[in-house]
Design an enzyme around this catalytic site. Structure first.
Site, PDB file in Angstrom:
ATOM      1  N   ASN A  10      65.009  31.370  25.357  1.00  0.00           N
ATOM      2  CA  ASN A  10      65.065  31.054  26.786  1.00  0.00           C
ATOM      3  C   ASN A  10      63.702  30.517  27.190  1.00  0.00           C
ATOM      4  OD1 ASN A  10      65.223  31.047  29.565  1.00  0.00           O
ATOM      5  ND2 ASN A  10      65.291  33.286  29.790  1.00  0.00           N
ATOM      6  N   TRP A  11      63.659  29.222  27.453  1.00  0.00           N
ATOM      7  CA  TRP A  11      62.366  28.594  27.750  1.00  0.00           C
ATOM      8  C   TRP A  11      61.967  28.717  29.223  1.00  0.00           C
ATOM      9  CZ3 TRP A  11      62.314  23.467  24.337  1.00  0.00           C
ATOM     10  CH2 TRP A  11      62.185  23.858  22.993  1.00  0.00           C
ATOM     11  N   LYS A  12      62.801  29.351  30.008  1.00  0.00           N
ATOM     12  CA  LYS A  12      62.475  29.604  31.421  1.00  0.00           C
ATOM     13  C   LYS A  12      61.919  28.340  32.093  1.00  0.00           C
ATOM     14  CE  LYS A  12      61.661  34.343  30.123  1.00  0.00           C
ATOM     15  NZ  LYS A  12      61.302  35.674  30.585  1.00  0.00           N
ATOM     16  N   HIS A  96      70.771  36.379  34.036  1.00  0.00           N
ATOM     17  CA  HIS A  96      69.470  36.841  33.542  1.00  0.00           C
ATOM     18  C   HIS A  96      68.814  37.691  34.630  1.00  0.00           C
ATOM     19  CE1 HIS A  96      65.306  36.771  32.210  1.00  0.00           C
ATOM     20  NE2 HIS A  96      65.768  36.454  31.008  1.00  0.00           N
ATOM     21  N   GLU A  98      65.918  37.808  35.749  1.00  0.00           N
ATOM     22  CA  GLU A  98      65.053  37.084  36.688  1.00  0.00           C
ATOM     23  C   GLU A  98      65.887  36.414  37.780  1.00  0.00           C
ATOM     24  OE1 GLU A  98      62.895  34.837  33.748  1.00  0.00           O
ATOM     25  OE2 GLU A  98      61.903  36.680  33.099  1.00  0.00           O
ATOM     26  N   GLU A 168      69.347  43.267  27.813  1.00  0.00           N
ATOM     27  CA  GLU A 168      67.924  43.021  28.063  1.00  0.00           C
ATOM     28  C   GLU A 168      67.404  44.039  29.069  1.00  0.00           C
ATOM     29  OE1 GLU A 168      66.733  38.771  27.109  1.00  0.00           O
ATOM     30  OE2 GLU A 168      67.539  38.719  29.125  1.00  0.00           O
ATOM     31  N   GLY A 174      59.203  40.294  29.054  1.00  0.00           N
ATOM     32  CA  GLY A 174      57.899  39.704  29.357  1.00  0.00           C
ATOM     33  C   GLY A 174      56.784  40.730  29.519  1.00  0.00           C
ATOM     34  N   SER A 214      60.873  41.183  24.846  1.00  0.00           N
ATOM     35  CA  SER A 214      59.656  41.174  24.022  1.00  0.00           C
ATOM     36  C   SER A 214      59.943  41.157  22.523  1.00  0.00           C
ATOM     37  CB  SER A 214      58.738  42.343  24.395  1.00  0.00           C
ATOM     38  OG  SER A 214      58.352  42.239  25.754  1.00  0.00           O
ATOM     39  N   GLY A 235      62.301  35.193  25.003  1.00  0.00           N
ATOM     40  CA  GLY A 235      61.617  34.411  26.023  1.00  0.00           C
ATOM     41  C   GLY A 235      60.308  33.858  25.476  1.00  0.00           C
ATOM     42  N   GLY A 236      59.231  34.529  25.799  1.00  0.00           N
ATOM     43  CA  GLY A 236      57.879  34.055  25.474  1.00  0.00           C
ATOM     44  C   GLY A 236      57.699  33.577  24.039  1.00  0.00           C
TER      45      GLY A 236
HETATM   46  C1  PEP Z   1      64.072  36.738  28.284  1.00  0.00           C
HETATM   47  O1  PEP Z   1      63.583  35.917  29.042  1.00  0.00           O
HETATM   48  O2  PEP Z   1      65.295  36.821  28.193  1.00  0.00           O
HETATM   49  C2  PEP Z   1      63.181  37.591  27.502  1.00  0.00           C
HETATM   50  C3  PEP Z   1      63.709  38.506  26.752  1.00  0.00           C
HETATM   51  O3  PEP Z   1      61.836  37.363  27.609  1.00  0.00           O
HETATM   52  P1  PEP Z   1      60.661  37.948  26.629  1.00  0.00           P
HETATM   53  O4  PEP Z   1      61.134  37.751  25.234  1.00  0.00           O
HETATM   54  O5  PEP Z   1      59.469  37.152  26.979  1.00  0.00           O
HETATM   55  O6  PEP Z   1      60.526  39.403  26.953  1.00  0.00           O
END
Ligand code: PEP
Length: 250
Positions: A10-12, A96, A98, A168, A174, A214, A235-236
């Site tokens: 997920n490149w957000k 998601h 967010e 999640e 994050g 994470s 994500g990151g």
């Molecule tokens: C996400 O955005 O779905 C996520 C899990 O982010 P991260 O891996 O950065 O925690």
């Protein structure tokens, strides 16, 4: 039933079009030999057609990070499932945390978006997860059960053949904190039996349940070793192809 693992990035709201294409091309080069793992990246909607074109004829697929539930109309600023599909996406991330947290996404809007995704031939990745407060007050299963049953309200069995569920925990997104193996194992087992109870043995057996929060090269092997973990939503650590490939190669 054997479930093919799915590793999704997920490149957000990161990367311009050219930056997204560059990362996608680098990743395509790095993962050309990867077999038996489905790989998906979800860039911004603006980059989606560019990235989809860049990964055509590779083993990478694309997804959107959100859609609106209507197929077209006077809905300024929104993008429909059909538009995302036409831009080359195979998947769409829905609900998601967010989006729930900052954009007022509810289980009801999630449910409508899942219907829209299926109508357009997109594979929905339904995100669910508890907050830290909910976990600490032992409401985790209550929260997850509601998100799944309300998010999937009114669906009949066969409609959900392409559904992907992503657990999640909000407190792990994050933050660098990952749920521990026992916590993930317990939740994923619970979710699979919930799918069985709400739908059927077949739905429970075929639905891929991803873990997200994470995930990084250092913890992916342990997480993927859990029986009911069928992949990761990242994500990151998905933003850099050289790091993401080490997750894909769990
Ligand atoms: C996400 O955005 O779905 C996520 C899990 O982010 P991260 O891996 O950065 O925690």
């Amino acid at each position: 039933m054997k479930r093919t693992p799915l590793i999704a990035g997920n490149w957000k709201m990161y990367k311009t079009g050219p930056e997204a294409v560059k990362t996608a091309q680098t990743l395509a080069g790095l993962c050309s030999d990867v077999q038996n793992v489905d790989i998906m990246i979800a860039p911004t909607n603006l980059s989606l057609p560019l990235v989809s074109r860049a990964v055509e004829d590779t083993n990478i697929t694309t997804g959107a990070q959100n859609i609106y539930s209507e197929s077209q109309g006077a809905f300024t600023g929104e993008v429909s499932a059909e538009m995302v599909r036409a831009a080359g996406a195979e998947y769409v991330i829905i609900g998601h945390s967010e989006r729930r947290q900052y954009f007022g996404e509810t289980d009801e809007s999630v449910c409508k978006k899942i219907r829209a995704a299926l109508r357009a031939g997109l594979k929905p990745v339904l995100c669910i997860g508890e907050s830290l407060e909910e976990r600490e007050s032992e409401k985790t299963f209550l929260v997850l059960d509601k998100q799944v049953s309300d998010g999937l309200k009114g669906f009949v069995l066969d409609e959900l053949d392409t559904l992907v569920l992503a657990y999640e925990p909000v407190w792990a997104i994050g933050t660098g904190k990952t749920a521990d193996v026992n916590q993930v194992d317990e939740v994923h087992q619970h979710l699979r039996s919930l799918l069985k109870r709400l739908f059927s043995d077949k739905t429970a057996e075929q639905t891929r349940i991803l873990y997200g929060g994470s995930v990084k090269p250092e913890n992916v092997t342990e997480l993927m070793g859990i029986e009911d973990v069928d992949g990761a939503l990242v994500g990151g650590a998905s933003l850099d192809a050289d790091i993401f490939i080490n997750i894909i190669n769990f």
